[in-house]
Design a protein around this motif. Structure first.
Motif: not given
Length: 187
Positions: A86-102, A175-186
């Motif tokens: 899960e960690d590798e998949l989430v990191r890959k997806e987050a990199r692709e959309v430009g999400l980070t945790v400052p 993971q929370d940021k990606l879920a929020s991004l998908v929810t808001k985009s839908m």
């Protein structure tokens, strides 16, 4: 005498067998032991999203979390494997959309007012049901002392646990940021 004559007639076969035996010894030495040509490579136990997960990486993560725990080892290993995948998949997806945790956000999730659910569950006082701030602050002080001063003063297993927990918090937040991004985009 007939045997010596046969050997002389088929000397090419004898030379071939000796050559194969020598080549076998050389190859055996090249591919075994600490001096082998494969010694620099680590055993890859899996590949997720193009990233290799090596056995030492898995064992470090496993020992950081489950050092003093009891329970089903197979279940613990399965949970660790699922986390790493899960960690590798989430990191890959987050990199692709430009999400980070400052860093500031990660610090707030670990020590601040909006604690991560991971911290809340692990540092909850059984009597009050609230986060035990004293225990959490002792971890924070030890982690900061280890970062600023000599790392040999900090218990290595405690430090490994905290670093892994930091990775868990980072993954959960991404993971929370990606879920929020998908929810808001839908929406």
């Amino acid at each position: 005498m007939a045997l010596i004559g046969e050997i002389r007639e088929r000397s090419w076969l004898l030379i071939l067998l000796i050559g194969l035996a020598m080549a076998g010894f050389i190859f055996m030495d090249m591919f075994s032991g600490k001096q082998s040509i494969l010694a620099g490579r680590q055993l890859t136990i899996g590949e997720v999203a193009g990233q290799d997960i090596t056995q030492p990486q898995f064992e470090r993560a496993y020992s950081a979390v489950y050092t003093n725990s009891t329970g089903d080892v197979n279940q613990q290993r399965a949970q660790m494997w699922n986390f790493l995948v899960e960690d590798e998949l989430v990191r890959k997806e987050a990199r692709e959309v430009g999400l980070t945790v400052p860093t500031e956000e990660l610090e707030d999730l670990q020590w601040g007012t909006s604690l991560s659910p991971i911290i809340e569950s692990r540092f909850r006082d059984q009597q009050t049901g609230q986060v035990n701030r004293e225990n959490l602050n002792s971890f924070r002080d030890a982690e900061r002392d280890g970062r600023l001063n000599d790392r040999t003063q900090v218990d290595p297993s405690r430090r490994a646990f905290w670093l892994f927990q930091k990775r868990e918090i980072n993954k959960q937040r991404l993971q929370d940021k990606l879920a929020s991004l998908v929810t808001k985009s839908m929406y």
